[in-house]
Design a protein around this motif. Structure first.
Motif, PDB file in Angstrom:
ATOM      1  N   VAL A 133       0.839  -1.201   0.000  1.00 42.60           N
ATOM      2  CA  VAL A 133       0.000   0.000   0.000  1.00 42.60           C
ATOM      3  C   VAL A 133       0.875   1.252   0.000  1.00 42.60           C
ATOM      4  CG1 VAL A 133      -1.671   1.326   1.365  1.00 42.60           C
ATOM      5  CG2 VAL A 133      -1.962  -1.136   1.084  1.00 42.60           C
ATOM      6  N   GLY A 134       1.904   1.255   0.832  1.00 44.96           N
ATOM      7  CA  GLY A 134       2.802   2.407   0.908  1.00 44.96           C
ATOM      8  C   GLY A 134       3.520   2.681  -0.396  1.00 44.96           C
ATOM      9  N   PHE A 135       3.862   1.627  -1.125  1.00 47.95           N
ATOM     10  CA  PHE A 135       4.565   1.800  -2.402  1.00 47.95           C
ATOM     11  C   PHE A 135       3.699   2.563  -3.397  1.00 47.95           C
ATOM     12  CE2 PHE A 135       5.632   0.508  -6.717  1.00 47.95           C
ATOM     13  CZ  PHE A 135       6.986   0.776  -6.746  1.00 47.95           C
ATOM     14  N   PHE A 136       2.415   2.268  -3.411  1.00 46.85           N
ATOM     15  CA  PHE A 136       1.551   2.940  -4.369  1.00 46.85           C
ATOM     16  C   PHE A 136       1.104   4.319  -3.887  1.00 46.85           C
ATOM     17  CE2 PHE A 136       1.287  -1.439  -5.861  1.00 46.85           C
ATOM     18  CZ  PHE A 136       1.618  -1.228  -7.193  1.00 46.85           C
ATOM     19  N   PRO A 172       5.603   6.329  -3.965  1.00 44.44           N
ATOM     20  CA  PRO A 172       6.453   5.357  -4.671  1.00 44.44           C
ATOM     21  C   PRO A 172       7.836   5.187  -4.045  1.00 44.44           C
ATOM     22  CG  PRO A 172       5.286   6.712  -6.235  1.00 44.44           C
ATOM     23  CD  PRO A 172       5.014   7.286  -4.877  1.00 44.44           C
ATOM     24  N   VAL A 173       8.264   3.957  -3.983  1.00 46.63           N
ATOM     25  CA  VAL A 173       9.542   3.445  -3.490  1.00 46.63           C
ATOM     26  C   VAL A 173       9.713   3.687  -1.989  1.00 46.63           C
ATOM     27  CG1 VAL A 173      12.034   3.387  -3.791  1.00 46.63           C
ATOM     28  CG2 VAL A 173      10.576   3.727  -5.770  1.00 46.63           C
ATOM     29  N   VAL A 174       9.781   4.921  -1.545  1.00 48.33           N
ATOM     30  CA  VAL A 174      10.008   5.222  -0.125  1.00 48.33           C
ATOM     31  C   VAL A 174       8.862   4.695   0.727  1.00 48.33           C
ATOM     32  CG1 VAL A 174      10.337   7.098   1.536  1.00 48.33           C
ATOM     33  CG2 VAL A 174      11.336   7.255  -0.736  1.00 48.33           C
ATOM     34  N   GLY A 175       7.652   4.754   0.208  1.00 49.34           N
ATOM     35  CA  GLY A 175       6.497   4.282   0.947  1.00 49.34           C
ATOM     36  C   GLY A 175       6.541   2.797   1.238  1.00 49.34           C
ATOM     37  N   ALA A 176       7.214   2.026   0.396  1.00 46.84           N
ATOM     38  CA  ALA A 176       7.318   0.586   0.630  1.00 46.84           C
ATOM     39  C   ALA A 176       8.139   0.300   1.884  1.00 46.84           C
ATOM     40  CB  ALA A 176       7.940  -0.107  -0.577  1.00 46.84           C
ATOM     41  N   VAL A 177       9.261   0.973   2.009  1.00 44.49           N
ATOM     42  CA  VAL A 177      10.115   0.766   3.183  1.00 44.49           C
ATOM     43  C   VAL A 177       9.408   1.260   4.444  1.00 44.49           C
ATOM     44  CG1 VAL A 177      12.326   1.359   4.236  1.00 44.49           C
ATOM     45  CG2 VAL A 177      12.200   0.918   1.782  1.00 44.49           C
ATOM     46  N   MET A 198      13.911  -6.473   0.955  1.00 42.41           N
ATOM     47  CA  MET A 198      14.651  -6.279  -0.289  1.00 42.41           C
ATOM     48  C   MET A 198      13.959  -6.988  -1.452  1.00 42.41           C
ATOM     49  SD  MET A 198      17.124  -7.798  -2.476  1.00 42.41           S
ATOM     50  CE  MET A 198      17.283  -9.235  -1.480  1.00 42.41           C
ATOM     51  N   GLU A 199      13.512  -8.226  -1.232  1.00 44.87           N
ATOM     52  CA  GLU A 199      12.791  -8.949  -2.277  1.00 44.87           C
ATOM     53  C   GLU A 199      11.491  -8.236  -2.644  1.00 44.87           C
ATOM     54  OE1 GLU A 199      12.117 -13.258  -2.100  1.00 44.87           O
ATOM     55  OE2 GLU A 199      13.520 -13.241  -0.419  1.00 44.87           O
ATOM     56  N   LEU A 200      10.770  -7.805  -1.635  1.00 45.90           N
ATOM     57  CA  LEU A 200       9.501  -7.127  -1.867  1.00 45.90           C
ATOM     58  C   LEU A 200       9.712  -5.805  -2.602  1.00 45.90           C
ATOM     59  CD1 LEU A 200       6.456  -7.261  -1.412  1.00 45.90           C
ATOM     60  CD2 LEU A 200       6.821  -6.110   0.781  1.00 45.90           C
ATOM     61  N   LEU A 201      10.726  -5.058  -2.223  1.00 50.01           N
ATOM     62  CA  LEU A 201      11.004  -3.787  -2.885  1.00 50.01           C
ATOM     63  C   LEU A 201      11.373  -4.008  -4.351  1.00 50.01           C
ATOM     64  CD1 LEU A 201      11.172  -0.743  -2.559  1.00 50.01           C
ATOM     65  CD2 LEU A 201      13.541  -1.021  -1.837  1.00 50.01           C
ATOM     66  N   ALA A 202      12.185  -5.019  -4.639  1.00 47.94           N
ATOM     67  CA  ALA A 202      12.549  -5.313  -6.031  1.00 47.94           C
ATOM     68  C   ALA A 202      11.306  -5.673  -6.840  1.00 47.94           C
ATOM     69  CB  ALA A 202      13.571  -6.445  -6.083  1.00 47.94           C
ATOM     70  N   CYS A 203      10.449  -6.505  -6.282  1.00 47.31           N
ATOM     71  CA  CYS A 203       9.218  -6.888  -6.992  1.00 47.31           C
ATOM     72  C   CYS A 203       8.277  -5.695  -7.157  1.00 47.31           C
ATOM     73  CB  CYS A 203       8.513  -8.027  -6.259  1.00 47.31           C
ATOM     74  SG  CYS A 203       9.375  -9.596  -6.409  1.00 47.31           S
ATOM     75  N   LEU A 204       8.194  -4.842  -6.153  1.00 48.24           N
ATOM     76  CA  LEU A 204       7.353  -3.657  -6.258  1.00 48.24           C
ATOM     77  C   LEU A 204       7.869  -2.706  -7.331  1.00 48.24           C
ATOM     78  CD1 LEU A 204       6.531  -2.948  -2.521  1.00 48.24           C
ATOM     79  CD2 LEU A 204       4.881  -3.433  -4.328  1.00 48.24           C
ATOM     80  N   ALA A 234       7.051  -0.392 -12.591  1.00 45.92           N
ATOM     81  CA  ALA A 234       7.462  -0.128 -13.973  1.00 45.92           C
ATOM     82  C   ALA A 234       6.420  -0.659 -14.953  1.00 45.92           C
ATOM     83  CB  ALA A 234       8.822  -0.770 -14.244  1.00 45.92           C
ATOM     84  N   TRP A 235       5.897  -1.844 -14.675  1.00 42.25           N
ATOM     85  CA  TRP A 235       4.862  -2.417 -15.539  1.00 42.25           C
ATOM     86  C   TRP A 235       3.622  -1.532 -15.561  1.00 42.25           C
ATOM     87  CZ3 TRP A 235       0.025  -4.490 -14.082  1.00 42.25           C
ATOM     88  CH2 TRP A 235      -0.676  -5.113 -15.113  1.00 42.25           C
ATOM     89  N   VAL A 236       3.174  -1.100 -14.381  1.00 46.71           N
ATOM     90  CA  VAL A 236       1.996  -0.232 -14.310  1.00 46.71           C
ATOM     91  C   VAL A 236       2.246   1.059 -15.082  1.00 46.71           C
ATOM     92  CG1 VAL A 236       0.609   1.189 -12.733  1.00 46.71           C
ATOM     93  CG2 VAL A 236       1.064  -1.198 -12.174  1.00 46.71           C
ATOM     94  N   GLY A 237       3.428   1.632 -14.917  1.00 50.09           N
ATOM     95  CA  GLY A 237       3.769   2.863 -15.623  1.00 50.09           C
ATOM     96  C   GLY A 237       3.711   2.699 -17.134  1.00 50.09           C
TER      97      GLY A 237
END
Length: 160
Positions: free
Chosen positions: A92-95, A98-103, A141-147, A152-155
């Motif tokens: 949820v934080g990633f979206f 972006p990026v910082v919200g995931a961590v 780290m795995e989750l951030l890479a997948c996110l 990128a796909w969504v973009g």
């Protein structure tokens, strides 16, 4: 590629994101397979660029797992609910940011779940640090890479 196929690819990617949080499920491979499926169907330049970039990023993430502590979450007594809460908060934080919200989402969700479970700030924070040392960094780290791959796909799907 039609709307229904894009929706199916997105659902497979979402399954892969949750697969990162479940031990034994190859979440990165599922996300990568969804990108391959999409790129083979939508043979445009941006699709192939996302495939090449995601392949490189996920290979780097796999290499970094050798440096990080192995997943020993069960041995550390980490409840799956806490890890799942942190993972959902990261997605949820990633979206939202972006990026910082995931961590921030992962750390906040993990701390929140542990604080509720243990009942105090100090115990929750200590438990969250223990989770990170027991393999949470690897999961993050795995989750951030997948996110990043999913982002990128969504973009490309929206603006490509």
């Amino acid at each position: 590629m039609g709307v229904w196929q894009l929706l199916e690819v997105g659902l497979v990617m979402l399954l892969g994101l949750f697969g990162v949080l479940v031990p034994g499920v190859p979440g990165q491979a599922i996300v990568w397979a969804a990108v391959v499926w999409w790129a083979l169907t939508d043979t445009t330049g941006p699709a192939w660029a996302v495939l090449a970039g995601s392949t490189a990023l996920l290979l780097i993430a796999q290499s970094l797992k050798l440096v990080l502590p192995p997943r020993r979450l069960k041995e550390a007594g980490v409840p799956r609910r806490s890890l799942l809460t942190g993972g959902v908060a990261a997605i949820v934080g990633f979206f939202l940011v972006p990026v910082v919200g995931a961590v921030a989402g992962f750390l906040g969700g993990l701390y929140g779940a542990e604080r509720v479970r243990l009942g105090s700030h100090g115990a929750g924070w200590t438990s969250a640090r223990t989770v990170l040392r027991a393999g949470g960094y690897s999961v993050l780290m795995e989750l951030l890479a997948c996110l990043l791959v999913v982002g990128a796909w969504v973009g490309v799907v929206i603006w490509g």
